[in-house]
Scaffold this motif. Structure first.
Motif, mmCIF file in Angstrom:
data_model
loop_
_atom_site.group_PDB
_atom_site.id
_atom_site.type_symbol
_atom_site.label_atom_id
_atom_site.label_comp_id
_atom_site.label_asym_id
_atom_site.label_seq_id
_atom_site.Cartn_x
_atom_site.Cartn_y
_atom_site.Cartn_z
ATOM 1 N N GLU A 164 0.837 -1.202 0.000
ATOM 2 C CA GLU A 164 0.000 0.000 0.000
ATOM 3 C C GLU A 164 0.875 1.256 0.000
ATOM 4 O O GLU A 164 0.549 2.256 -0.651
ATOM 5 C CB GLU A 164 -0.915 -0.031 1.226
ATOM 6 C CG GLU A 164 -2.036 -1.050 1.097
ATOM 7 C CD GLU A 164 -2.797 -1.259 2.403
ATOM 8 O OE1 GLU A 164 -2.358 -0.670 3.428
ATOM 9 O OE2 GLU A 164 -3.781 -2.002 2.412
ATOM 10 N N LEU B 88 2.154 1.668 -3.514
ATOM 11 C CA LEU B 88 1.147 2.191 -4.442
ATOM 12 C C LEU B 88 0.811 3.641 -4.140
ATOM 13 O O LEU B 88 0.415 4.394 -5.046
ATOM 14 C CB LEU B 88 -0.103 1.327 -4.380
ATOM 15 C CG LEU B 88 0.036 -0.056 -5.044
ATOM 16 C CD1 LEU B 88 -1.159 -0.936 -4.722
ATOM 17 C CD2 LEU B 88 0.193 0.107 -6.562
ATOM 18 N N ALA B 89 0.941 4.021 -2.872
ATOM 19 C CA ALA B 89 0.704 5.422 -2.555
ATOM 20 C C ALA B 89 1.738 6.318 -3.250
ATOM 21 O O ALA B 89 1.419 7.433 -3.680
ATOM 22 C CB ALA B 89 0.750 5.626 -1.028
ATOM 23 N N PRO C 153 1.114 4.864 -7.936
ATOM 24 C CA PRO C 153 -0.198 4.203 -8.128
ATOM 25 C C PRO C 153 -0.256 3.353 -9.388
ATOM 26 O O PRO C 153 -1.124 2.465 -9.470
ATOM 27 C CB PRO C 153 -1.173 5.387 -8.223
ATOM 28 C CG PRO C 153 -0.452 6.551 -7.633
ATOM 29 C CD PRO C 153 0.990 6.327 -7.901
ATOM 30 N N ARG D 99 0.156 -3.811 -7.363
ATOM 31 C CA ARG D 99 -1.291 -3.963 -7.301
ATOM 32 C C ARG D 99 -1.699 -5.443 -7.363
ATOM 33 O O ARG D 99 -2.573 -5.898 -6.621
ATOM 34 C CB ARG D 99 -1.920 -3.176 -8.450
ATOM 35 C CG ARG D 99 -3.420 -2.995 -8.299
ATOM 36 C CD ARG D 99 -3.969 -1.893 -9.204
ATOM 37 N NE ARG D 99 -3.431 -1.975 -10.564
ATOM 38 C CZ ARG D 99 -2.635 -1.058 -11.104
ATOM 39 N NH1 ARG D 99 -2.264 0.005 -10.403
ATOM 40 N NH2 ARG D 99 -2.180 -1.205 -12.344
#
Length: 803
Positions: free
Chosen positions: A764, A767-768, A771, A777
């Motif tokens: 996470e 991805l922050a 993205p 993902r």
């Protein structure tokens, strides 16, 4: 090594023996032509020498030592139109009292020495004029060097011990005595009155002089012979070949007038030294008739000017007093003209000197204002060369710079060289022979290695017309004459040998191989394959290669947009395939096939490539960049996207021609090809563009940036393999992207330890920051699923790929 250089290295390895042999034989052939003047080599050598000389050595500064006073058209016309001058001096050839006045005036004007390019061996119609000249020479001590000729009908002179009679400083002119009773004669076209002064010489002033007694042969020999020391050097003979008679006749000096032999301080040999084509290019410095040695006019004059009691000639060296000059080993030297004679030397008319003398005499006898014809100081400290300039004097010669130069230009150039310049010397024959070999070797190597039809035609022409530039540079910067024709001939022969080798002995196998692989490989790689002379087995062989698969995402939907316009689809697909294929072939790929929108190619076959994995990775990155550029273009044009996925895998595969008797195709088969195809499709699951197999990563890891994606099982295989995402060339991964990869690797390690919640938190965070990262993902989704529904233990972390 770049493909082009690799091709040249292979050609050199295969052909060096032929090139060396051709160069040696061409050099030997050219040397024989040089020695025996075959194929008109002497004419070619003279032509190349002239071109280099005139192109490179033009522009020498005007001489500060030598001034020319010549019988030009103005002199011939001016004296002919003036009754007084005609009465006193006659018409050309003029009586000797004219030269008495000219020589005396030149000395009065400060001339350092006078060199007369002519002979005075026949008495004039009025012998008093001959005596007048002798008297002026003796009384004034005129520093004159007079020419003498040779002929075959002249009696031989006895052998003597020669001594150079160095001239004494000239005596000052006698004080003028006014003669108001002299009736002046007005010179036509002049604004002054010419009078015969008491201190001068005119034809009638010497009517009562008595002729001197006859000269003995020993006196003549001592006057004309010159002390020339020539250890180790044979002087050229004064023999003359009379043509078809077969025998050779010895020529002997023709003595000047007896009164001049006694009064003139120096004599020099005037001899024709033209080449076979009639041009003046070189000179000898001394000759021998078997009894005595004779210096040429310029050398004798320079010896007097420099105060040299004798001249020393040795192979390659001329010593004249304290001055030493390099010459050829045979005692000759080429003349350094340095441009046309009018550019090199200040030239004045005999008529102008005569007019200047007349004005000065009028001023001194009558006290009238003196307006000089020639600026003061023109002759001061100079060597004055007197001779014929007009065509009517019969002394016209050809030089490399001009076809109608006056003959005295040779003496002017020689005097300049002897006093303050230098000569052009012949390079040692071994140097010319070495240059010949290098030109021949370069010519045969150039044509053999390049193998370009245009070059095969252009190089011999360029060599023939442009080689004088090379020798010209030596002439300009070193005053050295390297033989030009011999290297040209050798280069031409070597070039023809190379052309024959290329077209007769080498093309058959090359063309067969080219036809087989031109449609698969880039032209440079085909050339390299040809030059290896180790043909790939078209029947099949096992070797390690890297397979490349690419495909357009969603091509079925893509093609549906063109169901009403299939030509547009074909055009777009051809555009895409051309761009991708060009990039692949530029990196050394062998195109295997197109399957619709898919491209299949091989790295490492049929051409051996130890770095096939690195090439494949770099090619894949280049294809990605090219496709991104094409996508941007298509978006602007309103055309569908061509997002492309790529799979690479390295393994031992069986390569060769496969098919039927109707259709053969060079390709590879094996599990490695299947895995490459599966990796291309697996990109979809991970959101990646380029996926590579474990062997590819192992072989290329030092040259690329990649991240480990997962351990997977492909359909039909039980063994799991580790797969990687290819990101960039080594050192070219952006820092932000590198941080994402590090987080991914951290999360992957936690995932394999079944710490799914911790792995999810790391993903996470990744991805922050990024993205768009597909692998993060995909792995995050799997971690969340396993966090809710834990897998059975023991957990191996292997994912299954159904396609």
């Amino acid at each position: 090594m770049k493909p082009f250089l690799r091709v040249q290295a292979l050609r050199l390895r295969n052909s060096w023996k032929f090139m060396l042999l051709a160069a040696v034989l061409s050099t030997a052939g050219a040397a024989l032509c040089q020695k025996y003047d075959l194929l008109r080599m002497s004419d070619a050598e003279l032509g190349a020498y002239d071109q280099g000389l005139t192109f490179f050595t033009r522009g020498h500064p005007r001489s500060k030592d030598v001034v020319i006073v010549g019988i030009d058209d103005k002199t011939l016309q001016g004296i002919r139109d003036n009754e007084t001058y005609v009465r006193n001096y006659g018409v050309y050839p003029y009586s000797r009292n004219l030269w008495a006045r000219i020589f005396e005036h030149l000395v009065d004007e400060g001339a350092r020495a006078i060199v007369f390019d002519g002979v005075m061996d026949e008495r004039g119609t009025d012998e008093s004029n001959d005596l007048a000249l002798a008297q002026v020479l003796e009384e004034r001590g005129i520093p004159l060097t007079l020419g003498f000729s040779i002929t075959a009908g002249q009696p031989a002179l006895p052998r003597v011990e020669p001594v150079n009679r160095l001239p004494h400083p000239p005596a000052p002119p006698p004080a003028p005595v006014p003669t108001p009773d002299v009736r002046p004669a007005v010179a036509e076209g002049a604004d002054f009155v010419e009078a015969v002064p008491t201190g001068g010489v005119a034809g009638d002033d010497f009517a009562e002089l008595e002729a001197p007694p006859p000269l003995k042969p020993e006196e003549v020999a001592r006057a004309l012979a010159f002390p020339v020391h020539h250890p180790g050097l044979s002087l050229p003979s004064l023999e003359q070949n009379p043509g078809d008679m077969g025998s050779r006749l010895m020529r002997h000096p023709v003595p000047p007038l007896p009164d001049l032999v006694r009064s003139a301080p120096g004599f020099g040999l005037v001899v024709l030294e033209e080449d076979e084509d009639g041009r003046l290019r070189r000179t000898r410095f001394a000759y021998s008739d078997g009894a005595n040695t004779y210096a040429t006019l310029s050398l004798a004059a320079a010896a007097d000017i420099l105060g040299a009691g004798h001249v020393e000639l040795t192979p390659g060296r001329l010593k004249l007093g304290s001055r030493e000059l390099p010459i050829n080993p045979d005692g000759s030297a080429e003349l350094d003209f340095g441009g046309s004679w009018k550019e090199r030397f200040e030239a004045l008319s005999v008529y102008a000197v005569l007019e200047d003398w007349a004005r000065r005499q009028e001023h001194e006898t009558k006290g009238t204002p003196y307006v000089p014809v020639i600026p003061e100081g023109t002759f001061r400290g100079k060597v004055v060369l007197v001779g014929g300039l007009a065509v009517g004097t019969g002394d016209v010669k050809a030089t490399p710079f001009q076809s109608d130069s006056p003959g005295l230009v040779k003496h002017a150039v020689m005097l300049e060289a002897l006093l303050s310049g230098g000569f052009i010397t012949q390079a040692p024959f071994w140097a010319s022979l070495l240059l010949t070999f290098l030109v021949a070797l370069f010519s045969v190597a150039l044509i053999t290695l390049a193998r370009e039809p245009l070059l095969e035609l252009a190089w011999p022409l360029l060599l023939f017309f442009g080689f004088f530039l090379v020798t010209g540079l030596f002439l300009e910067h070193g005053r050295v004459h390297l033989l030009s024709a011999m290297p040209i001939y050798a280069g031409e022969i070597a070039s023809l040998s190379a052309v024959a080798f290329n077209h007769v002995f080498a093309n058959r196998e090359r063309e067969r191989l080219r036809q087989a692989f031109n449609r698969f490989l880039d032209k440079t790689l085909v050339d390299q394959l040809v030059e290896q002379q180790k043909l790939p087995s078209l029947e099949g062989e096992t070797r390690e290669i890297t397979a490349f698969f690419s495909d357009i995402r969603g091509f079925s939907s893509f093609s549906e947009r063109f169901k009403d316009d299939p030509k547009a689809l074909v055009a777009l697909l051809n555009r895409y395939l051309t761009r991708v294929s060009s990039v692949l072939m530029a990196h050394g790929a062998c195109l295997d096939k197109y399957i619709g929108d898919a491209v299949v190619c091989l790295f490492g076959a049929p051409l051996d490539m130890p770095d096939h994995a690195v090439r494949a990775c770099h090619a894949a990155l280049a294809v990605r960049a090219e496709v991104d550029a094409l996508r941007a273009e298509l978006q602007k044009e309103g055309l569908p996207d061509v997002y492309t996925r790529i799979g690479l895998n390295s393994a031992e595969m069986f390569v060769g021609n496969f098919g039927s008797e109707h259709l053969l195709d060079y390709t590879a088969i094996g599990d490695g090809m299947n895995l490459a195809s599966r990796l291309e499709g697996a990109n979809k699951a991970y959101g990646t563009v380029i996926m590579i197999g474990p062997r590819t990563y192992e072989m290329a890891r030092g040259h690329i940036e990649a991240r480990e994606l997962d351990r997977v099982k492909v359909a039909g295989k039980e063994e799991a393999v580790t797969v990687y995402e290819l990101l960039a060339r080594a050192g070219e991964l952006p820092a932000a992207r590198r941080a994402t990869v590090e987080r991914y690797h951290q999360a992957l390690a936690l995932y394999r330890e079944t710490r799914f919640d911790e792995a999810a938190r790391v993903l996470e965070e990744a991805l922050a920051a990024d993205p768009e990262d597909g692998p993060s993902r995909a792995l995050l989704a799997r971690c969340r699923r396993y966090a809710l529904n834990p897998p059975s233990l023991p957990f191996d972390g292997v994912a299954s790929l159904e396609k």
